[in-house]
Motif scaffolding. Structure first.
Motif, PDB file in Angstrom:
ATOM      1  N   SER A  57       0.938  -1.299  -0.029  1.00  0.00           N
ATOM      2  CA  SER A  57      -0.048   0.126  -0.217  1.00  0.00           C
ATOM      3  C   SER A  57       0.890   1.212   0.021  1.00  0.00           C
ATOM      4  CB  SER A  57      -1.048   0.021   1.081  1.00  0.00           C
ATOM      5  OG  SER A  57      -1.841  -1.217   1.200  1.00  0.00           O
ATOM      6  N   ILE A  58       1.765   1.113   0.804  1.00  0.00           N
ATOM      7  CA  ILE A  58       2.842   2.380   0.933  1.00  0.00           C
ATOM      8  C   ILE A  58       3.200   2.661  -0.374  1.00  0.00           C
ATOM      9  CG2 ILE A  58       4.952   3.296   2.031  1.00  0.00           C
ATOM     10  CD1 ILE A  58       4.085   1.900   4.640  1.00  0.00           C
TER      11      ILE A  58
ATOM     12  N   LEU B 286       0.601   3.961  -3.166  1.00  0.00           N
ATOM     13  CA  LEU B 286       0.105   5.325  -2.886  1.00  0.00           C
ATOM     14  C   LEU B 286       1.217   6.473  -2.974  1.00  0.00           C
ATOM     15  CD1 LEU B 286      -2.434   4.525   0.033  1.00  0.00           C
ATOM     16  CD2 LEU B 286      -2.948   5.300  -2.144  1.00  0.00           C
ATOM     17  N   THR B 287       2.395   5.963  -2.698  1.00  0.00           N
ATOM     18  CA  THR B 287       3.672   7.001  -2.545  1.00  0.00           C
ATOM     19  C   THR B 287       3.739   7.293  -4.066  1.00  0.00           C
ATOM     20  OG1 THR B 287       4.546   6.235  -0.560  1.00  0.00           O
ATOM     21  CG2 THR B 287       5.902   7.190  -2.069  1.00  0.00           C
TER      22      THR B 287
ATOM     23  N   LEU C 293      -6.503   8.535  -4.197  1.00  0.00           N
ATOM     24  CA  LEU C 293      -6.909   7.340  -3.364  1.00  0.00           C
ATOM     25  C   LEU C 293      -7.696   6.387  -4.092  1.00  0.00           C
ATOM     26  CD1 LEU C 293      -7.499   9.269   0.086  1.00  0.00           C
ATOM     27  CD2 LEU C 293      -5.507   7.799  -0.685  1.00  0.00           C
TER      28      LEU C 293
ATOM     29  N   GLY D 151      -5.636   4.397  -6.174  1.00  0.00           N
ATOM     30  CA  GLY D 151      -4.746   3.299  -5.389  1.00  0.00           C
ATOM     31  C   GLY D 151      -5.525   2.251  -4.813  1.00  0.00           C
TER      32      GLY D 151
ATOM     33  N   PRO E 236      -5.249   5.784   3.789  1.00  0.00           N
ATOM     34  CA  PRO E 236      -3.778   4.992   3.115  1.00  0.00           C
ATOM     35  C   PRO E 236      -3.373   4.094   4.322  1.00  0.00           C
ATOM     36  CG  PRO E 236      -3.986   7.563   2.879  1.00  0.00           C
ATOM     37  CD  PRO E 236      -5.338   7.110   3.916  1.00  0.00           C
ATOM     38  N   VAL E 237      -2.788   3.042   3.843  1.00  0.00           N
ATOM     39  CA  VAL E 237      -1.729   2.283   4.581  1.00  0.00           C
ATOM     40  C   VAL E 237      -2.900   1.118   5.409  1.00  0.00           C
ATOM     41  CG1 VAL E 237      -0.153   1.824   6.359  1.00  0.00           C
ATOM     42  CG2 VAL E 237       0.097   3.957   4.717  1.00  0.00           C
TER      43      VAL E 237
ATOM     44  N   SER F 155      -5.639   0.162   4.749  1.00  0.00           N
ATOM     45  CA  SER F 155      -6.673  -0.683   3.834  1.00  0.00           C
ATOM     46  C   SER F 155      -6.806  -1.967   4.058  1.00  0.00           C
ATOM     47  CB  SER F 155      -6.467  -0.300   2.483  1.00  0.00           C
ATOM     48  OG  SER F 155      -5.293  -0.624   1.971  1.00  0.00           O
TER      49      SER F 155
END
Length: 259
Positions: A37-38, A41-42, A73, A76, A216-217, A219
């Protein structure tokens, strides 16, 4: 029931955190999924956020910064959902769902879909091998394609983002009870009847579940807590269903009411 459905994903968070026997199911998937996820999204925020702000600013003005964040988001969430399938997360969601049902006394329902171990010390350890296919929510590229197609709704000022969330929630809501429908052995026709009757509650449930997926993160955690909330809703539905059956006379006329 109609108004409460949207609260079940939130109830699932509290229930999951309050029952440590569910923690091993999270630990087994947590690290790789958080890192995934990181990473996703990053990269999306670094490479796509500002360009999307620039495009949205033409239509939204100052709101472009907020709506672009929802758009990124959402993108993502779609990418991570696809990649999560590679980690076989659906199997973990089934385990969470079934364990909650066992904890709440619905062993007989779970036994329709898997073998239960009598020597287990907690609901998770009682989970044996599934009988046949065990799917929490059926994955399809159509679902992802619809999600991506709805993303441009965020370009519409003010109303676009809420419309995106509601439409996506409308499509995704019933899928959270796919496992329940399978345990009841409902036919396709019976599933349609149930979904049609609970169209609005499923929309609210799916919308709140999607909002949690956009965090974020976290999820991955919210995937598991949403499955927990889905099971808690089933517990309530089963109580109502059993009460209705106990109140119905034995010689009452049959009605097409599968759930």
């Amino acid at each position: 029931m109609l108004n409460a459905s949207g609260f079940y994903p939130l109830k699932g968070i509290y229930y999951f955190l309050a029952h440590p026997f569910l923690y091993p199911l999270l630990r087994a998937r947590l690290l790789p999924c958080v890192l995934l996820s990181i990473f996703v999204l990053t990269n999306l925020f670094v490479w796509t956020y500002l360009p999307q702000v620039a495009i949205l600013a033409i239509f939204h003005g100052p709101l472009a910064w907020v709506n672009a964040a929802f758009l990124v988001l959402g993108e993502g969430a779609a990418i991570v959902a696809l990649l999560f399938e590679a980690f076989f997360v659906d199997e973990t969601l089934v385990d969470v769902f079934d364990a909650v049902l066992i904890q709440e006394g619905l062993d007989d329902l779970v036994a329709q879909g898997r073998i239960l171990r009598t020597d287990g010390t907690d609901p998770v350890q009682q989970l044996g091998k599934p009988i046949g296919s065990a799917v929490y929510s059926p994955f399809s590229f159509r679902q992802i394609a619809e999600f991506v197609c709805f993303l441009p709704l965020n370009l519409i000022p003010v109303a676009g983002t809420p419309a995106f969330l509601l439409l996506t929630g409308y499509r995704a809501g019933p899928l959270h009870h796919w496992r329940y429908f399978k345990l009841l052995d409902l036919t396709k026709k019976e599933r349609r009847i149930v979904v049609k009757r609970r169209k609005l509650p499923y929309t609210w449930f799916g919308t709140i579940a999607l909002l949690l997926q956009l965090v974020p993160v976290l999820s991955m955690l919210f995937l598991l807590t949403t499955a927990t909330g889905s099971a808690l809703w089933v517990v309530q539905l089963e109580r109502i269903r059993k009460e209705r059956r106990s109140e119905t006379p034995a010689d009452a006329e049959y009605t097409d009411d599968p759930v």
